[in-house]
Design a protein around this motif. Sequence first.
Motif, short mmCIF file in Angstrom:
data_model
loop_
_atom_site.label_atom_id
_atom_site.label_comp_id
_atom_site.label_asym_id
_atom_site.label_seq_id
_atom_site.Cartn_x
_atom_site.Cartn_y
_atom_site.Cartn_z
N SER A 21 0.80 -1.12 -0.12
CA SER A 21 0.02 0.06 0.05
C SER A 21 0.84 1.16 -0.04
N SER A 25 0.70 3.94 -2.67
CA SER A 25 0.15 5.58 -2.26
C SER A 25 1.32 6.48 -3.06
N GLU A 90 -10.80 -5.40 1.44
CA GLU A 90 -10.88 -4.04 1.98
C GLU A 90 -10.90 -2.94 0.83
N LYS A 92 -10.56 1.38 0.19
CA LYS A 92 -10.13 2.51 0.86
C LYS A 92 -10.20 3.77 -0.04
N ILE A 94 -9.27 7.72 -0.37
CA ILE A 94 -8.34 8.61 0.29
C ILE A 94 -8.51 9.81 -0.66
N GLN A 126 -8.25 2.67 -3.24
CA GLN A 126 -7.37 1.38 -3.24
C GLN A 126 -8.20 0.11 -2.66
N SER A 177 -0.71 6.40 5.35
CA SER A 177 -1.59 5.46 5.16
C SER A 177 -1.27 4.01 5.45
N TYR A 181 -3.51 1.89 7.95
CA TYR A 181 -3.94 0.49 7.40
C TYR A 181 -3.49 -0.52 8.54
N THR A 184 -5.59 -0.36 11.73
CA THR A 184 -7.16 -0.57 11.60
C THR A 184 -7.08 -2.08 11.78
N HIS A 265 -18.20 -0.77 9.68
CA HIS A 265 -16.87 0.29 9.58
C HIS A 265 -17.18 1.30 10.57
#
Length: 318
Positions: A21, A25, A90, A92, A94, A126, A177, A181, A184, A265
């Motif tokens: 990621s 990113s 999942e 995401k 951003i 993402q 990020s 991540y 989380t 979430h």
Amino acid sequence: MKSSSSSSPSKLTIIVSAILSLIVSTTSGVIVFRINDKKTDLNYNVISSATFSGQTQNTAIVAVVVNNSSEKELEKIRIIIPLGNAKLIEPKIIGLQFGSYSQNINPKQVEINVPYLNPKESFSIQLLLTLSYPSWSVNNSSISVRGKGITATLASSVDKNKDFLGILSSFVVGVLSVFIYISTYFFSASKIDKHNDDQRDIVAYILGVYGFYKEASQLRNLQREITYWSIADSVAEQCLQSGDPATVQRGIDCLSSLLSYAYIHEDSELLIKYNLARLAATTTDLKLARDYLEEARKGNNSVINMRINFDKSLSKII
């Protein structure tokens, strides 16, 4: 039926996915930095990481970077990303605030709709995926990015002569990020064994447990996908409309059980707690209402703050 524990990747996969990621990113940030000067109003680029082959599954990340390089606002941005044989773990988003977009996810594709995109604004989608095969790549031509009266242009590859500040800023964003991540997963241990499946079926079960049989049946037969927070809005409205204290209490028990039972979430959790505050505010237990409202406001979510300002029933407990 699946639980979040069965679908969650291993710790090693999570760490490797977080590193991937970071790469995605960083690369996407550089691409946005470079395509800001292009003449086409709406640009996008697709970035995919190398596939990580784990012991039990193969993992990859795909990012679609969308950029409005024009001096005017663009409307009705719609992005469709086919998943093919990949399975989404999942998504995401951003660069966009929660509530400023909608998403429709099914096993075949991910669809993101953005009502408007400000001048020079960009965002990325993402996707963390599990793969059926070790070798896999995304087909750029299969991804659709459109706006009102405009079709996005696929941006060209990044120039080798990259600007240092552009790369550095992208790297910093990427590090943040990755931190988010990883945190989380590793700081949400309480959700590990919660039910994670079609939201309609999960809520229908909880509704049935608390005697909302008609609503449970209607929800199971609903054709469109619906979010937890939207269902919580509906449950709260029906209970408040009934004017019956017993029904309101069942609604409180129902939504609080949903929070305990389902994998939800964080933003949706806050909105459910807001609805619990609405219901509790009509009872004699104003302390419970204040507690739920305080929990809902912890995220400093602009959507929840606006709802609280609109809702006159909460004025007596603020």
